[in-house]
Design an enzyme around this catalytic site. Structure first.
Site, PDB file in Angstrom:
ATOM      1  CB  CYS A  67      27.517 -24.640  -9.680  1.00  0.00           C
ATOM      2  SG  CYS A  67      27.817 -22.971 -10.312  1.00  0.00           S
ATOM      3  CG  HIS A  87      31.843 -24.755 -10.876  1.00  0.00           C
ATOM      4  ND1 HIS A  87      30.610 -25.184 -11.328  1.00  0.00           N
ATOM      5  CD2 HIS A  87      32.289 -25.752 -10.055  1.00  0.00           C
ATOM      6  CE1 HIS A  87      30.339 -26.379 -10.834  1.00  0.00           C
ATOM      7  NE2 HIS A  87      31.337 -26.747 -10.044  1.00  0.00           N
ATOM      8  CG  HIS A 100      30.703 -29.908  -7.975  1.00  0.00           C
ATOM      9  ND1 HIS A 100      31.347 -29.418  -9.082  1.00  0.00           N
ATOM     10  CD2 HIS A 100      30.896 -31.270  -8.005  1.00  0.00           C
ATOM     11  CE1 HIS A 100      31.912 -30.414  -9.755  1.00  0.00           C
ATOM     12  NE2 HIS A 100      31.659 -31.543  -9.129  1.00  0.00           N
TER      13      HIS A 100
END
Length: 352
Positions: A266, A314, A326
């Protein structure tokens, strides 16, 4: 139709298309029949989904720890190289200064071993005396400067050596952290894969649908809160470049620790996107949250980074209309999702 309704309709369409595109999918997600050969005999698919989500969240957090340790180790290695170069230069300087001091001593020996002051006293020529006195003062100053420079160089050398030793200890400590984080990541992913491997093909399809439904429910709740109502910022030129890079990676697989070009995690995706836009940012989502300027959700614009979960484990890039791009987790590809499909911790702006 206002922006919020447009965004809601877009998310609904994406979810609907995803469901329809999946072979054998139903619009509902009934629990699978009990079977002694499947985990569903003991746990519902929703329980399995939550368990997998927790495992992948732990893997994501460990990935951040690994990436941070790796980044710090790289910086410490570079610092050790610089210090080693300074040590080499310092030692060469000391050798040069010692040679010059030795040359002065040899010159005195050639003059019969008498100090310059003693030789001056023995002369009966006034002019020679005056000239000699001037030379003595110059020589004394030169000797003092030489000794002072030698002392300073020796002190610097000792400092460089001490700093190199400190950096080496930090490097080794970070290597230990890397190894621990790597094991934690691999253990969590292996545990999750073991669970997924026990699922039948139909169960995996329904599990994916459950994930999509959970994300859609969270996104709908976020949109219904009015969060998107005041969001209308336009991307900066760098932000446009970052979004263009990130969206061009759609479809590439998530791999922990990866920074492209074939796969990403990510924060690997977001850091590389902003690097491509000409702006270096921290490597991990936790460091991006800690170090980049924070802004209110209502003020965000395309290119901004949305940090998720309480541990900042994240990150996704906002691309407008309530959506992010993402890299979700192992087993998934870089994709577009609702910005509110996960628990938002906050928003940061790399080019503020």
């Amino acid at each position: 139709m206002n922006r919020r309704h447009c965004a809601t309709a877009a998310i609904v369409l994406v979810c609907a298309l995803t469901v329809l595109a999946s072979p054998g999918q139903a619009f509902a997600a009934p629990e699978p029949p009990a079977s002694a050969t499947t985990p569903a005999a003991k746990k519902s698919l929703e329980q399995v989904r939550l368990e997998l989500d927790a495992l992948y969240r732990r893997a994501s957090s460990a990935t951040d720890a690994y990436n941070l340790a790796e980044d710090q180790a790289d910086k410490q290695s570079a610092e050790i190289v610089k210090l080693a170069q300074e040590i080499v230069k310092g030692q060469a300087r000391i050798d040069d200064l010692k040679n010059r001091a030795g040359a002065a001593a040899r010159a005195q020996y050639r003059d019969g071993g008498l100090p310059a002051g003693a030789q001056l006293i023995l002369t009966d020529d006034p002019q020679l005396f005056l000239d000699g006195a001037g030379r003595i003062r110059q020589s004394q100053k030169a000797t003092k400067d030489l000794l002072g420079e030698l002392t300073r160089t020796q002190t610097d050398l000792a400092s460089y050596t001490k700093d190199a030793s400190t950096q080496w200890k930090k490097l080794e400590a970070n290597r230990v952290k890397q190894a621990k984080a790597k094991k934690d990541i691999e253990d969590r992913i292996a545990e999750a894969k073991k669970i997924e491997d026990k699922l039948e093909k139909e169960e995996r399809a329904r599990l994916l649908l459950l994930e999509q439904q959970a994300e859609y429910k969270a996104q709908t709740a976020w949109l219904s809160s009015g969060a998107l109502k005041d969001i209308g910022g336009k991307a900066s030129e760098q932000g446009k470049k970052a979004v263009k890079f990130a969206t061009a990676q759609i479809g590439k697989p998530y791999v922990w620790g990866a920074e492209g070009p074939k796969s990403y995690d990510c924060s690997g995706l977001t850091s590389q996107a902003w690097s491509a836009a000409g702006k270096g940012i921290p490597r991990t989502s936790q460091e991006q949250w800690r170090l980049l300027p924070r802004i209110a959700v209502k003020d965000m614009r395309p290119g901004d980074l949305i940090i998720y979960h309480a541990d900042a484990s994240h990150v996704g890039m906002y691309i407008g209309d309530g959506a992010i791009v993402h890299a979700p987790r192992p087993g998934r590809n870089v994709t577009i999702a609702g910005a509110g499909s996960m628990a938002i911790l906050g928003v940061v702006r790399p080019d503020k």
